[in-house]
Scaffold this motif. Structure first.
Motif, PDB file in Angstrom:
ATOM      1  N   PRO A 100      -3.452  -9.442   7.319  1.00 28.40           N
ATOM      2  CA  PRO A 100      -3.813  -8.280   6.492  1.00 28.40           C
ATOM      3  C   PRO A 100      -2.618  -7.571   5.877  1.00 28.40           C
ATOM      4  N   ILE A 101      -2.864  -6.949   4.726  1.00 31.63           N
ATOM      5  CA  ILE A 101      -1.911  -6.014   4.135  1.00 31.63           C
ATOM      6  C   ILE A 101      -2.658  -4.724   3.840  1.00 31.63           C
ATOM      7  N   GLY A 102      -1.938  -3.629   3.860  1.00 32.33           N
ATOM      8  CA  GLY A 102      -2.570  -2.336   3.637  1.00 32.33           C
ATOM      9  C   GLY A 102      -2.329  -1.808   2.239  1.00 32.33           C
ATOM     10  N   VAL A 103      -2.775  -0.589   2.034  1.00 33.95           N
ATOM     11  CA  VAL A 103      -2.710   0.046   0.713  1.00 33.95           C
ATOM     12  C   VAL A 103      -1.268   0.181   0.235  1.00 33.95           C
ATOM     13  N   ASP A 104      -0.358   0.534   1.140  1.00 38.95           N
ATOM     14  CA  ASP A 104       1.035   0.751   0.754  1.00 38.95           C
ATOM     15  C   ASP A 104       1.656  -0.506   0.150  1.00 38.95           C
ATOM     16  N   LEU A 105       1.452  -1.652   0.799  1.00 39.61           N
ATOM     17  CA  LEU A 105       2.038  -2.892   0.288  1.00 39.61           C
ATOM     18  C   LEU A 105       1.386  -3.311  -1.021  1.00 39.61           C
ATOM     19  N   GLU A 106       0.091  -3.113  -1.138  1.00 35.72           N
ATOM     20  CA  GLU A 106      -0.580  -3.427  -2.407  1.00 35.72           C
ATOM     21  C   GLU A 106       0.024  -2.613  -3.553  1.00 35.72           C
ATOM     22  N   GLU A 107       0.280  -1.351  -3.288  1.00 37.74           N
ATOM     23  CA  GLU A 107       0.817  -0.480  -4.321  1.00 37.74           C
ATOM     24  C   GLU A 107       2.263  -0.845  -4.677  1.00 37.74           C
ATOM     25  N   LEU A 108       3.065  -1.153  -3.661  1.00 40.57           N
ATOM     26  CA  LEU A 108       4.441  -1.574  -3.914  1.00 40.57           C
ATOM     27  C   LEU A 108       4.485  -2.856  -4.731  1.00 40.57           C
ATOM     28  N   PHE A 109       3.609  -3.782  -4.400  1.00 42.12           N
ATOM     29  CA  PHE A 109       3.554  -5.048  -5.133  1.00 42.12           C
ATOM     30  C   PHE A 109       3.158  -4.801  -6.587  1.00 42.12           C
ATOM     31  N   TYR A 110       2.177  -3.958  -6.803  1.00 42.34           N
ATOM     32  CA  TYR A 110       1.713  -3.631  -8.148  1.00 42.34           C
ATOM     33  C   TYR A 110       2.857  -3.089  -9.017  1.00 42.34           C
ATOM     34  N   LYS A 111       3.653  -2.218  -8.442  1.00 41.68           N
ATOM     35  CA  LYS A 111       4.741  -1.600  -9.199  1.00 41.68           C
ATOM     36  C   LYS A 111       5.879  -2.590  -9.470  1.00 41.68           C
ATOM     37  N   ARG A 112       6.055  -3.559  -8.582  1.00 37.40           N
ATOM     38  CA  ARG A 112       7.198  -4.477  -8.684  1.00 37.40           C
ATOM     39  C   ARG A 112       6.901  -5.735  -9.482  1.00 37.40           C
ATOM     40  N   VAL A 113       5.654  -6.225  -9.421  1.00 39.61           N
ATOM     41  CA  VAL A 113       5.327  -7.526  -9.998  1.00 39.61           C
ATOM     42  C   VAL A 113       4.264  -7.415 -11.086  1.00 39.61           C
ATOM     43  N   ASN A 114       4.700  -7.185 -12.284  1.00 40.82           N
ATOM     44  CA  ASN A 114       3.871  -7.299 -13.496  1.00 40.82           C
ATOM     45  C   ASN A 114       2.599  -6.450 -13.475  1.00 40.82           C
ATOM     46  N   ASN A 115       2.575  -5.376 -12.701  1.00 40.09           N
ATOM     47  CA  ASN A 115       1.366  -4.548 -12.579  1.00 40.09           C
ATOM     48  C   ASN A 115       0.148  -5.369 -12.161  1.00 40.09           C
TER      49      ASN A 115
END
Length: 323
Positions: A100-115
Motif C-alpha cells: 500500500p501507499i498513502g495519500v502523502d506519497l500519491e501527492e508527492l508523486f503527482y507533483k514530481r512526475v508529469n502530474n
C-alpha cells in the motif's frame, strides 16, 4: 479480464499503450499487464530486473506511456536525482500494486512526475485482480472498488469473526478468479481457504461505507510492539516526506520486553543532511506513543531490494539484529 484491461474506466490499456513491465511474469501483477498489452495490440517493453539507469533509459527510448510499479519504484521516481537526466514526459498513467501507499506519497508523486495520479490496485496470484482505482472514481490512498467477479469479507485475524465497515482486519475473497487450492498441497489449501470458499489473503485492510478498499499492510509484516500493531508502510510514508530522506524501510527489531522495536533504515538524499533525532521527532509528531521508532534509526548507503525493486524486508530483519 479483457473488460477490466481495455475499458477506459478500468485499467485502460489500448493499442497506443507502451508498457514497461518489471514485475515478474509468474506473479499476477506482471502477467496481467504483459498479456493485456499484447491483447490490446500495444507495445510491451520487458526488463529482466530493475536497474535504475536502464529503467530510465527505457522510458526515454521507447516513449513509455504506462508504468505498473511497486511503491519502492515510485519512491525512486520521486526522490532520485538520476531522474532529472532523462526525459520521462511520455508517462501518462501509473498503476501501483504490491504493497500500500498513502495519500502523502500519491501527492508527492503527482507533483514530481508529469502530474500523474498513481492509481492503486490490489490483487493476488491466487485470486487475480481484486480491486482497482478507476480514473473517474478516484479516492486518495485507496486501492479502489472491488472488481465485478469478487466478493469480500473482513475478519478478525485471530478469532476469524466478521468485522464491519472501517474496521481493519484480514481481507478474505471469493469469486470466479479465486483459485480452488494449492496443487498437491491439501494442508495449505485448508489453512488458507475456509468452509465458505473464502481465500484468507494475509493482508490487513478495511472497507468504507461507500465501498472503497484501503490496504494497511501484510499481517506478517506488521510490527508487534507491547501488544500494539504497527504498520511499517505508514511510518515509511511519513519518513519519506522529509526532504533529506531518499529511501526508508521500517522493520521490527527483536526485543525481550517489548516483542519488537520499530526501527528505520534510512538512505539519505545526496548533498542533504538529516539526523536520527530529526526523524524520531518527525514520527513522534504524527503517531501515538506505541508507533514510535523505539528501535532508532540506522543510516545505510542504499536500502536492499529484490530483483523487482521491492524492499528486501527479510534481509533487513536479519540485518537489524546486528544493531
Amino acid at each position: 479480464m479483457s473488460k477490466l484491461t481495455s475499458d477506459p474506466g478500468y485499467v485502460a490499456i489500448t493499442n497506443e499503450t507502451t508498457m514497461l513491465v518489471i514485475p515478474p511474469l509468474f506473479h499476477i501483477f506482471g502477467l496481467v499487464f504483459l498479456v493485456s498489452t499484447i491483447a490490446a495490440n500495444g507495445k510491451a517493453v520487458l526488463m529482466e530486473a530493475f536497474k535504475p539507469d536502464l529503467f530510465l533509459q527505457s522510458i526515454e527510448k521507447y516513449k513509455v506511456t504506462y508504468l505498473p510499479l511497486v511503491p519502492s519504484l515510485m519512491v525512486f521516481l520521486m526522490k532520485s536525482s538520476m531522474v532529472d537526466g532523462y526525459d520521462i514526459s511520455s508517462v501518462n498513467d501509473v498503476f501501483c500494486g504490491g504493497s500500500p501507499i498513502g495519500v502523502d506519497l500519491e501527492e508527492l508523486f503527482y507533483k514530481r512526475v508529469n502530474n500523474v495520479r498513481p492509481r492503486q490496485g490490489y490483487g493476488l496470484t491466487e485470486a487475480g485482480i481484486i480491486s482497482m482505482m478507476y480514473p473517474k472514481l478516484y479516492k486518495p490512498g485507496s486501492a479502489g472498488k472491488l472488481t465485478p467477479t469478487i466478493e469480500m469479507k473482513i475478519v478478525n485475524p485471530d478469532t476469524k469473526t466478521m468485522l464491519g465497515v472501517n474496521q481493519p482486519g484480514e481481507i478474505c475473497v471469493r469469486g470466479a478468479t479465486v483459485m480452488k487450492g494449492y496443487l498437491n498441497d491439501e494442508e495449505s489449501s485448508k489453512k488458507d481457504i475456509d468452509s465458505d470458499r473464502f481465500l484468507h489473503t494475509g493482508d490487513l485492510g478495511y472497507i468504507t461505507e461507500d465501498g472503497y478498499l484501503y490496504i494497511v499492510d501484510r499481517i506478517k509484516e506488521v510490527i508487534k510492539y507491547k501488544g500494539f500493531q504497527v504498520a511499517p508502510a505508514q511510518l515509511e510514508e511519513r519518513l519519506l516526506r522529509h526532504p533529506g530522506v531518499k529511501e526508508a524501510a521500517v522493520v521490527g527489531k527483536p526485543d525481550e520486553r517489548a516483542g519488537e522495536l520499530p526501527t528505520a533504515f534510512i538512505s539519505k538524499q545526496e548533498n542533504m543532511t538529516v539526523t536520527a533525532q530529526e526523524l524520531i521527532d518527525l514520527i513522534a509528531q504524527h503517531f501515538h506513543a506505541d508507533k514510535q521508532l523505539h528501535g532508532g534509526v540506522i543510516f545505510v548507503e542504499e536500502i536492499p531490494k529484490t530483483v523487482t525493486g521491492k524492499i528486501a524486508r527479510k534481509m533487513l530483519k536479519e540485518l537489524v539484529k546486528q544493531y
